[in-house]
Design an enzyme around this catalytic site. Structure first.
Site, PDB file in Angstrom:
ATOM      1  CE  LYS A  18      -4.382  -1.726   0.778  1.00 21.04           C
ATOM      2  NZ  LYS A  18      -5.710  -1.728   1.284  1.00 21.04           N
TER       3      LYS A  18
ATOM      4  CE  LYS B 262      -5.864  -7.986  -2.543  1.00 16.23           C
ATOM      5  NZ  LYS B 262      -6.571  -8.179  -1.304  1.00 16.23           N
TER       6      LYS B 262
ATOM      7  CE  LYS C  17     -13.384  -4.113  -0.069  1.00 20.63           C
ATOM      8  NZ  LYS C  17     -12.116  -3.878   0.606  1.00 20.63           N
TER       9      LYS C  17
HETATM   10  N1  AQP Z   1      -8.996 -10.884  -5.122  1.00 16.52           N
HETATM   11  C1  AQP Z   1      -9.414 -11.507  -4.032  1.00 16.52           C
HETATM   12  N2  AQP Z   1      -9.664 -12.840  -4.083  1.00 16.52           N
HETATM   13  C2  AQP Z   1     -10.085 -13.466  -2.968  1.00 16.52           C
HETATM   14  N3  AQP Z   1     -10.297 -12.878  -1.783  1.00 16.52           N
HETATM   15  C3  AQP Z   1     -10.069 -11.554  -1.686  1.00 16.52           C
HETATM   16  N4  AQP Z   1     -10.161 -10.673  -0.668  1.00 16.52           N
HETATM   17  C4  AQP Z   1      -9.800  -9.462  -1.115  1.00 16.52           C
HETATM   18  N5  AQP Z   1      -9.470  -9.515  -2.422  1.00 16.52           N
HETATM   19  C5  AQP Z   1      -9.615 -10.806  -2.805  1.00 16.52           C
HETATM   20  C6  AQP Z   1     -10.642 -11.002   0.679  1.00 16.52           C
HETATM   21  O1  AQP Z   1     -11.673 -10.079   0.995  1.00 16.52           O
HETATM   22  C7  AQP Z   1     -11.663  -9.784   2.392  1.00 16.52           C
HETATM   23  C8  AQP Z   1     -11.791  -8.293   2.559  1.00 16.52           C
HETATM   24  O2  AQP Z   1     -10.684  -7.662   2.866  1.00 16.52           O
HETATM   25  P1  AQP Z   1     -10.571  -6.116   3.126  1.00 16.52           P
HETATM   26  O3  AQP Z   1     -11.783  -5.380   2.757  1.00 16.52           O
HETATM   27  O4  AQP Z   1     -10.117  -5.931   4.532  1.00 16.52           O
HETATM   28  O5  AQP Z   1      -9.432  -5.621   2.189  1.00 16.52           O
HETATM   29  P2  AQP Z   1      -8.475  -6.267   1.174  1.00 16.52           P
HETATM   30  O6  AQP Z   1      -8.085  -7.654   1.489  1.00 16.52           O
HETATM   31  O7  AQP Z   1      -7.359  -5.269   1.016  1.00 16.52           O
HETATM   32  O8  AQP Z   1      -9.421  -6.282  -0.092  1.00 16.52           O
HETATM   33  P3  AQP Z   1      -9.357  -5.362  -1.342  1.00 16.52           P
HETATM   34  O9  AQP Z   1     -10.591  -5.609  -2.118  1.00 16.52           O
HETATM   35  O10 AQP Z   1      -8.049  -5.531  -2.041  1.00 16.52           O
HETATM   36  O11 AQP Z   1      -9.462  -3.927  -0.702  1.00 16.52           O
HETATM   37  P4  AQP Z   1      -8.615  -2.655  -0.966  1.00 16.52           P
HETATM   38  O12 AQP Z   1      -8.786  -2.434  -2.443  1.00 16.52           O
HETATM   39  O13 AQP Z   1      -9.200  -1.598  -0.132  1.00 16.52           O
HETATM   40  O14 AQP Z   1      -7.209  -2.976  -0.600  1.00 16.52           O
HETATM   41  C9  AQP Z   1     -10.411 -10.450   2.979  1.00 16.52           C
HETATM   42  O15 AQP Z   1     -10.806 -11.626   3.652  1.00 16.52           O
HETATM   43  C10 AQP Z   1      -9.577 -10.790   1.762  1.00 16.52           C
HETATM   44  O16 AQP Z   1      -8.816 -11.952   1.976  1.00 16.52           O
END
Ligand code: AQP
Length: 333
Positions: A115, A197, A200
């Protein structure tokens, strides 16, 4: 909450509309846990502040995420659904845990490294101490288990270390949580960049991410435009065929077969047929969720009530733990 069931804790950041990755990798499974466990699901809006947010959008996405949890079939009567910032114990415990967390451990976190590379103009202290807040989230509820994807495993490790460190000094205060390994779990990659990956909060390329509230035609089109390769064979081989393999993983997370089994269905068929089948499967998976979402969102009073009661139920448990911690560290009351 039932006395004899184990506690599962998980949370999601309202940093964007959940992606198909969030859904297939996390949310889809959350619903399946509610019969066997006491589940506490949070909207991690305090974590979302580590990246600059538009306040109006953040507020709306926070509410929408609670609605989405319910649209997925997560019952707010059986489980606790709540907004992190509604329970001030998170901020209070995070501060205390910060004082037990070493700079060295935090510097090793890959999420921090990723990040800070992505947001080089805003490497704030919150991004660095994110794991202490996440540990507070989990430990406040004395969670037995935390469902984690590979990407969150390091953060759970630090949570366990912090719980043990604190308990070694002060006696039994926290439960040391275990990872809950989902029976089905998928790591979904970007449709245009299948080696990264799907996230969102991605905003550069709209076709790379499917958001669960996207228009259904748009979802199908994104899949049809997904990057594949110059070959014609549908085969599961993430290293050499990342795009095709990612579509197979998506299909598998929906129909429960292995990606290899699913590949057999497309023997002798071209990528066009393959993409259409996967697109139809995703659309049919998402359609009822969107219908439920609309229905629940229309009932504003009900959503308000769920959010208010969730905060009360979560606050009750969290404050019980916090009171104990405050006493142990020497706060006057
Ligand atoms: N691409 C993915 N495939 C499978 N699982 C995923 N998770 C995230 N991306 C994938 C799972 O979603 C949960 C939510 O996690 P979070 O909201 O705390 O943030 P994150 O993991 O950082 O998800 P994002 O979507 O990538 O958010 P941003 O864009 O804000 O960084 C977790 O259980 C994660 O494993």
């Amino acid at each position: 909450m039932e006395e004899n069931k184990k506690v599962i804790y998980s949370a999601m950041q309202p940093s964007g509309i959940p992606s198909l990755g969030n859904y297939l990798g996390a949310l889809k499974n959350w619903k399946n846990l509610q019969d066997e466990y006491n589940c506490i699901y949070g909207i991690a809006n305090m974590h979302a502040l580590t990246v600059r947010q538009n306040p109006t959008e953040l507020r709306q996405r926070t509410r929408n995420l609670i609605i989405l949890f319910m649209a997925l079939g997560i019952d707010p009567e059986k489980n606790i659904l709540y907004v992190q910032s509604d329970v001030s114990a998170h901020a209070e415990l995070a501060w205390i845990l910060n004082c037990f967390t070493y700079m060295g451990e935090l510097s090793r976190m890959t999420q921090f490294k990723d990040k800070s590379a992505k947001h080089a103009d805003n490497i704030n202290a919150g991004l660095f101490t994110y794991p202490a807040l996440m540990a507070a989230d989990i430990l406040l509820y004395q969670a037995d288990m935390v469902p984690v994807g590979e990407d969150q495993r390091q953060h759970l490790e630090i949570t366990r270390d912090l719980a043990e460190r604190f308990d070694n000094i002060y006696g039994d205060v926290f439960k040391v949580p275990d990872a809950y390994i989902a029976k089905v779990g998928a790591r979904i990659m970007g449709l245009q960049e299948p080696t990264r990956k799907m996230s969102k909060s991605e905003s550069d390329n709209d076709n790379n991410v499917i958001f669960v509230l996207d228009d259904l035609n748009q979802i199908a089109n994104k899949i049809k435009r997904a990057v594949t390769d110059s070959d014609t064979e549908v085969r599961y081989d993430p290293e050499n065929k990342p795009g095709v393999s990612n579509l197979l993983s998506i299909y598998s997370a929906i129909n429960g077969k292995t990606p290899e089994e699913n590949a057999l269905e497309f023997a002798g068929k071209g990528y066009g047929d393959f993409k259409k089948t996967v697109a139809d499967a995703v659309v049919e998976e998402i359609r009822p969720i969107q219908e439920e979402f609309k229905r629940i969102a229309a009932d504003k009073a009900y959503v308000d009530k769920v959010i208010k009661e969730g905060a009360e139920k979560a606050g009750y448990i969290a404050n019980k733990t916090l009171r104990k911690v405050k006493k142990k560290v020497g706060y006057p009351n």
